[in-house]
Design a protein around this motif. Structure first.
Motif, mmCIF file in Angstrom:
data_model
loop_
_atom_site.group_PDB
_atom_site.id
_atom_site.type_symbol
_atom_site.label_atom_id
_atom_site.label_comp_id
_atom_site.label_asym_id
_atom_site.label_seq_id
_atom_site.Cartn_x
_atom_site.Cartn_y
_atom_site.Cartn_z
ATOM 1 N N VAL A 13 0.843 -1.206 0.000
ATOM 2 C CA VAL A 13 0.000 0.000 0.000
ATOM 3 C C VAL A 13 0.873 1.249 0.000
ATOM 4 O O VAL A 13 0.657 2.175 -0.791
ATOM 5 C CB VAL A 13 -0.974 -0.003 1.205
ATOM 6 C CG1 VAL A 13 -1.694 1.337 1.334
ATOM 7 C CG2 VAL A 13 -1.988 -1.142 1.077
ATOM 8 N N LEU A 14 1.869 1.275 0.877
ATOM 9 C CA LEU A 14 2.768 2.429 0.957
ATOM 10 C C LEU A 14 3.494 2.649 -0.370
ATOM 11 O O LEU A 14 3.588 3.780 -0.862
ATOM 12 C CB LEU A 14 3.770 2.237 2.096
ATOM 13 C CG LEU A 14 4.763 3.360 2.329
ATOM 14 C CD1 LEU A 14 4.055 4.666 2.672
ATOM 15 C CD2 LEU A 14 5.727 2.974 3.453
ATOM 16 N N PHE A 15 3.991 1.571 -0.958
ATOM 17 C CA PHE A 15 4.697 1.664 -2.236
ATOM 18 C C PHE A 15 3.777 2.232 -3.314
ATOM 19 O O PHE A 15 4.172 3.117 -4.083
ATOM 20 C CB PHE A 15 5.211 0.275 -2.627
ATOM 21 C CG PHE A 15 6.037 0.255 -3.877
ATOM 22 C CD1 PHE A 15 7.331 0.755 -3.889
ATOM 23 C CD2 PHE A 15 5.530 -0.279 -5.054
ATOM 24 C CE1 PHE A 15 8.102 0.738 -5.039
ATOM 25 C CE2 PHE A 15 6.283 -0.301 -6.217
ATOM 26 C CZ PHE A 15 7.575 0.203 -6.207
ATOM 27 N N GLN A 16 2.554 1.739 -3.359
ATOM 28 C CA GLN A 16 1.562 2.237 -4.326
ATOM 29 C C GLN A 16 1.304 3.728 -4.114
ATOM 30 O O GLN A 16 1.234 4.505 -5.069
ATOM 31 C CB GLN A 16 0.257 1.439 -4.174
ATOM 32 C CG GLN A 16 -0.812 1.785 -5.157
ATOM 33 C CD GLN A 16 -0.549 1.191 -6.530
ATOM 34 O OE1 GLN A 16 0.203 0.240 -6.679
ATOM 35 N NE2 GLN A 16 -1.152 1.754 -7.541
ATOM 36 N N GLY A 21 1.055 8.494 -5.949
ATOM 37 C CA GLY A 21 0.524 9.659 -5.249
ATOM 38 C C GLY A 21 -0.947 9.505 -4.901
ATOM 39 O O GLY A 21 -1.641 10.475 -4.651
ATOM 40 N N THR A 22 -1.406 8.272 -4.875
ATOM 41 C CA THR A 22 -2.807 8.005 -4.601
ATOM 42 C C THR A 22 -3.084 7.983 -3.092
ATOM 43 O O THR A 22 -2.160 7.916 -2.291
ATOM 44 C CB THR A 22 -3.227 6.665 -5.253
ATOM 45 O OG1 THR A 22 -4.628 6.524 -5.149
ATOM 46 C CG2 THR A 22 -2.576 5.483 -4.576
ATOM 47 N N ASP A 23 -4.337 8.025 -2.734
ATOM 48 C CA ASP A 23 -4.703 7.973 -1.322
ATOM 49 C C ASP A 23 -4.667 6.517 -0.835
ATOM 50 O O ASP A 23 -4.607 5.579 -1.633
ATOM 51 C CB ASP A 23 -6.102 8.581 -1.113
ATOM 52 C CG ASP A 23 -7.172 7.800 -1.846
ATOM 53 O OD1 ASP A 23 -7.814 6.934 -1.223
ATOM 54 O OD2 ASP A 23 -7.347 8.042 -3.063
ATOM 55 N N ARG A 24 -4.715 6.360 0.490
ATOM 56 C CA ARG A 24 -4.593 5.039 1.095
ATOM 57 C C ARG A 24 -5.710 4.089 0.646
ATOM 58 O O ARG A 24 -5.449 2.925 0.348
ATOM 59 C CB ARG A 24 -4.592 5.150 2.613
ATOM 60 C CG ARG A 24 -4.333 3.810 3.267
ATOM 61 C CD ARG A 24 -4.539 3.791 4.757
ATOM 62 N NE ARG A 24 -3.805 4.820 5.447
ATOM 63 C CZ ARG A 24 -3.744 4.907 6.756
ATOM 64 N NH1 ARG A 24 -4.361 4.043 7.519
ATOM 65 N NH2 ARG A 24 -3.077 5.881 7.343
ATOM 66 N N LYS A 25 -6.925 4.563 0.602
ATOM 67 C CA LYS A 25 -8.063 3.704 0.245
ATOM 68 C C LYS A 25 -7.894 3.150 -1.169
ATOM 69 O O LYS A 25 -8.076 1.959 -1.412
ATOM 70 C CB LYS A 25 -9.377 4.485 0.366
ATOM 71 C CG LYS A 25 -10.625 3.668 0.095
ATOM 72 C CD LYS A 25 -11.876 4.518 0.296
ATOM 73 C CE LYS A 25 -13.152 3.743 0.181
ATOM 74 N NZ LYS A 25 -13.461 3.229 -1.108
#
Length: 135
Positions: A13-16, A21-25
């Motif tokens: 998730v962090l890498f993505q 630059g996307t949000d966590r969800k």
């Protein structure tokens, strides 16, 4: 979800988030192929990093030898951020476990040089933390 799986999910998730630059969800949905429920340990890691990213990056930067923070590859940077977050803010996780798990993440998602690099940086941070605790 076991903590090792939680760390892997948090890393993905962090890498993505870092790359796109996307949000966590959105990042969670992109990497959650097995449709797993959200995990409290994943949330705790990601909350810790988002709330203390500047401090975590400063800790990492201070312990780089002949290397600059900007030169660290994205996956290694994400692994370091997760591990340093645990070292600094998760008193319930032994430092040796955190370092071992970070090295395992490198084994799965990076390479041999990265394992040595990440292990060296985290060991140096752990020594500084121990020195401060003994004072």
């Amino acid at each position: 979800m076991k903590r090792r799986q939680s760390r892997e999910m948090a890393l993905q998730v962090l890498f993505q988030m870092m790359l796109s630059g996307t949000d966590r969800k959105t990042a969670w949905e992109a990497v959650n192929e097995q449709d797993l429920p959200e995990d409290p340990f994943v949330d705790r890691l990601l909350d810790g990093i988002s709330g203390h990213e500047k401090e975590i990056d400063q800790w990492i930067g201070r312990h780089l030898v002949n290397w600059s923070f900007d030169r660290i590859g994205n996956i290694d940077k994400a692994i370091l951020r997760l591990a340093v977050c645990e070292l600094l803010y998760f008193d319930d996780v032994p430092d040796t476990v955190t370092i071992s798990e970070a090295v395992e993440l490198c084994r799965k998602f990076s390479d041999e040089k990265s394992r040595k690099f990440v292990n060296g940086v985290l060991s140096s941070i752990t020594r500084e933390l121990l020195d401060k605790a003994e004072r």
